[in-house]
Design a protein around this motif. Structure first.
Motif, PDB file in Angstrom:
ATOM      1  N   VAL A   4      -1.428  19.423   8.718  1.00  0.00           N
ATOM      2  CA  VAL A   4      -1.808  18.008   8.720  1.00  0.00           C
ATOM      3  C   VAL A   4      -0.684  17.203   9.367  1.00  0.00           C
ATOM      4  O   VAL A   4       0.442  17.187   8.855  1.00  0.00           O
ATOM      5  CB  VAL A   4      -2.067  17.492   7.293  1.00  0.00           C
ATOM      6  CG1 VAL A   4      -2.583  16.063   7.332  1.00  0.00           C
ATOM      7  CG2 VAL A   4      -3.041  18.394   6.560  1.00  0.00           C
ATOM      8  N   LEU A   5      -0.963  16.539  10.492  1.00  0.00           N
ATOM      9  CA  LEU A   5       0.029  15.700  11.146  1.00  0.00           C
ATOM     10  C   LEU A   5       0.226  14.412  10.359  1.00  0.00           C
ATOM     11  O   LEU A   5      -0.751  13.739   9.998  1.00  0.00           O
ATOM     12  CB  LEU A   5      -0.409  15.357  12.579  1.00  0.00           C
ATOM     13  CG  LEU A   5       0.161  16.235  13.687  1.00  0.00           C
ATOM     14  CD1 LEU A   5      -0.272  17.683  13.493  1.00  0.00           C
ATOM     15  CD2 LEU A   5      -0.288  15.739  15.053  1.00  0.00           C
ATOM     16  N   SER A   6       1.486  14.063  10.089  1.00  0.00           N
ATOM     17  CA  SER A   6       1.776  12.863   9.326  1.00  0.00           C
ATOM     18  C   SER A   6       3.074  12.252   9.825  1.00  0.00           C
ATOM     19  O   SER A   6       3.847  12.902  10.539  1.00  0.00           O
ATOM     20  CB  SER A   6       1.880  13.192   7.832  1.00  0.00           C
ATOM     21  OG  SER A   6       2.008  12.018   7.048  1.00  0.00           O
ATOM     22  N   ALA A   7       3.324  10.989   9.473  1.00  0.00           N
ATOM     23  CA  ALA A   7       4.563  10.292   9.814  1.00  0.00           C
ATOM     24  C   ALA A   7       5.407  10.112   8.558  1.00  0.00           C
ATOM     25  O   ALA A   7       4.896  10.180   7.427  1.00  0.00           O
ATOM     26  CB  ALA A   7       4.263   8.936  10.454  1.00  0.00           C
ATOM     27  N   GLY A   8       6.699   9.868   8.744  1.00  0.00           N
ATOM     28  CA  GLY A   8       7.629   9.847   7.626  1.00  0.00           C
ATOM     29  C   GLY A   8       7.253   8.899   6.512  1.00  0.00           C
ATOM     30  O   GLY A   8       7.367   9.239   5.326  1.00  0.00           O
TER      31      GLY A   8
END
Length: 643
Positions: free
Chosen positions: A401-405
């Motif tokens: 799953v691509l996610s940001a900080g």
């Protein structure tokens, strides 16, 4: 009575026997005790160093933890790779970067900076002030003069966002129309070289989440005095979520229909005078009919368009229960319902652009505290949402799953919704978030703590950048085949809801011996040569892209993922700034050596949610939980198109 000689002899023998037993006991103790003492000392040293015995051997499991131990657990050997950090690296040992593409240079720089940041994360602990900070004190009102507003970049900062009842009042004056040779709001007619244009934009904006990505537009309010393609003054409103514009709401001088939904009881668009409606909505037939039956005519007053060139206006934007409301000179003009993906506290700034001069701006009834991540994380840090360790045996499906900080809310919604599938809890399917490092150190520190607690985050050690999302996709392939030993690898975004059972069933329909590429596949798509998403001929010289699946959700077989990981290690993998197109390029190359089964399905929904979906994109945290409740509790495969 005197004892006999026999009795005395027996007593003497007993005493001698006891003395012998005692001597033997002392001998055994003298030999064994030093050995026992040495062993206990070594064991105590091990406990003090690792805490293993006290934390694992002697701790009683809770009832909930005991109930969740159906699947075999992978043993933890000393050589097990670090599951909290990706092994991906991009260290090309060359003295010069000549001949290396721009995206390759960006990747090298991002990994170089990321390496330093990761070392700081491992060596340093967050400061006490950051750990103990639970709320931020903000002013309840902000006032700026026009000159100060202009010096600050024509933006007013709302430190803690907005809340119910917050309002912003602006005093401004639209500028005179000017000649525009390339108007973006209208098309020039044949032979027409320019157009008179007067328009401005008022935008409620949120914070940037990734470098290179524009800040989200929570509300885009765009009055067009002159130059719109309709040829009439109008107002357009919209939102932009993850650099994707939603469906525009245009107010063109006609009042919203009576059967159209309202916002807090207000219509979305009010009426104003148009030069093609004779200032009346009533036809001659209805006028004569009303006269004949004696119906009293309601007194109506038609207002002009609320903005005029060179004329001062007073605009008030307020936050209601269901949406935003705009009043100009004391009259309600438009209302815009809240869109998914945003909360009121996300609106941390108001900006003005275009043909307008702002004289003064005032924001009032603002929240004095912000629901900072710290208390939210404290409430959410429950053992119930912790992930299980990787199983000892190969798995059916690995989901990256691509996610940001700072997307904690999105990750938490995924943990509480589709990551609660039995397939994931039994470890037949494994899901992990892939997150790069943030420019703010405190965000990285919080991310590391989140990763340590939940155990479901893989940190890719490079500085996050919108054009380098492709590196996270490579990291998913590498982790899926080498660490998770998965049969299939799936990539999705943290705003994608996944029906895990459905996508696994769809993948299993294909013969195991075939290489699989499953998703919503685009054929014969052409690169854009102009605009924000422009692709140069140096980047892609051909007129069509190879077939590629839309990025919010697609599945690969493990042999394709292994091919990608190996090519990246050898620095022979072509990197492209659009990760879904990149995947299509790589698979086209793989297809030259082994035939790939391309399986297209519209159920991998690119824009929103459809009936009987496999994946649904652009789902807010609230929608995630709503969809899971319908699916898990009610057994219904339905979308949640809530505001």
């Amino acid at each position: 009575m005197k004892r006999t000689k026999l009795e005395l002899f027996i007593s003497l023998r007993q005493i001698q026997f006891l003395i012998g037993v005692g001597f033997l006991y002392m001998l055994v103790v003298s030999l064994v005790v030093p050995f026992l003492f040495k062993s206990i000392t070594q064991e105590d040293e091990q406990v003090s160093r690792t805490g293993f015995l006290s934390n694992h051997l002697f701790a009683l499991d809770s009832e909930e933890e005991l109930q969740e131990k159906e699947a075999p657990i992978r043993p933890i050997p000393k050589t097990l790779p670090n599951s909290k950090k990706s092994n991906l690296n991009y260290d090309i040992n060359i003295s010069s970067t000549d001949g290396v593409g721009a995206i390759q240079k960006s990747a090298m720089e991002a990994f170089s900076v990321g390496k330093k940041f990761w070392e700081e994360i491992e060596l340093e602990l967050p400061s006490k002030n950051m750990r103990n900070q639970t709320k931020e004190i903000c002013p309840s009102s902000v006032t700026l003069s026009g000159s100060v507003f202009e010096k600050r970049g024509s933006i007013i900062v709302l430190p803690c966002g907005m809340t119910l009842g917050s309002h912003i009042t602006v005093v401004g004056r639209p500028r005179q129309a000017h000649l525009e040779q390339n108007p973006k709001i209208s098309l020039l007619k044949p032979g027409q070289k320019n157009l008179m244009v007067s328009q401005f934009m008022m935008e409620l904006q949120g914070l940037k989440t990734v470098d290179g990505e524009d800040p989200p537009r929570i509300l885009h309010f765009n009055p067009r005095l002159k130059g719109d393609w309709s040829g009439k003054p109008m107002i357009e409103q919209n939102t932009c979520y993850r650099m994707q514009w939603g469906l525009a709401q245009r107010c063109e001088g006609w009042k919203s229909r009576a059967d159209e939904e309202t916002v807090d009881g207000q219509v979305k668009c009010e009426k104003w005078i148009r030069d093609d409606d004779n200032s009346s909505e009533e036809t001659k037939t209805s006028w004569w009919l009303n006269r004949m039956i004696g119906r009293t005519k309601k007194v109506a007053f038609d207002w002009p368009f609320p903005f005029a060139e060179g004329k001062l206006f007073v605009l008030t934007l307020s936050a209601g229960l269901e949406g935003y409301h705009v009043n100009v000179d004391g009259r309600h003009i438009t209302s815009f319902p809240y869109r998914t993906g945003f909360a009121l506290e996300d609106a941390t700034g108001l900006a003005f652009k275009g043909d307008v001069d702002v004289n003064a701006i005032f924001a009032g009834s603002l929240p004095s505290t912000h629901p900072n991540f710290a208390p939210q994380r404290t409430l959410e840090m429950s053992n119930r949402w912790k992930t299980r360790p990787l199983p000892d045996t190969p798995i059916d499906l690995f989901i990256g799953v691509l996610s940001a900080g700072n997307h904690f809310a999105e990750r938490m919604a995924v943990r509480k919704s589709w990551m609660q599938y039995d397939l994931i809890k039994s470890s037949r399917v494994v899901a992990r978030f892939f997150v790069a490092l943030h420019a703010r150190k405190e965000v990285n520190a919080e991310l590391k703590k989140e990763s340590d607690f939940f155990g479901d985050i893989v940190i890719v050690p490079y500085m996050d950048n919108y054009d380098l999302v492709v590196l996270k996709t490579v990291a998913i392939c590498e982790y899926g085949v080498r660490t998770a030993s998965a049969k299939y690898i799936m990539k999705c975004d943290d705003d994608t809801f996944v029906r895990v059972d459905a996508v696994l069933t769809a993948a299993n329909k294909i013969d195991d011996r075939k290489s699989l590429y499953l998703g919503n596949i685009n054929y014969y798509h052409k690169p854009l040569r102009y605009g924000k998403w422009a692709v140069t001929y140096e980047e892609w010289p051909e007129e069509d892209y190879p077939p590629y699946a839309n990025g919010p959700g697609y599945i690969l077989s493990s042999d394709i993922a292994k091919f990608i990981a190996l090519k990246f290690e050898k620095h022979t993998l072509k990197l492209f700034k659009m990760e879904d197109v990149s995947m299509g390029m790589w698979i086209e190359q793989f297809n030259k050596t082994k035939r790939v089964e391309y399986v297209h399905s519209l159920k991998f929904c690119q824009f929103g949610c459809i009936q009987d979906y496999y994946t649904a994109h652009y789902q807010s945290p609230r929608q995630m939980l709503c969809m899971w409740n319908k699916l898990h509790l009610q057994g219904r495969i339905e979308c949640c198109n809530m505001r």
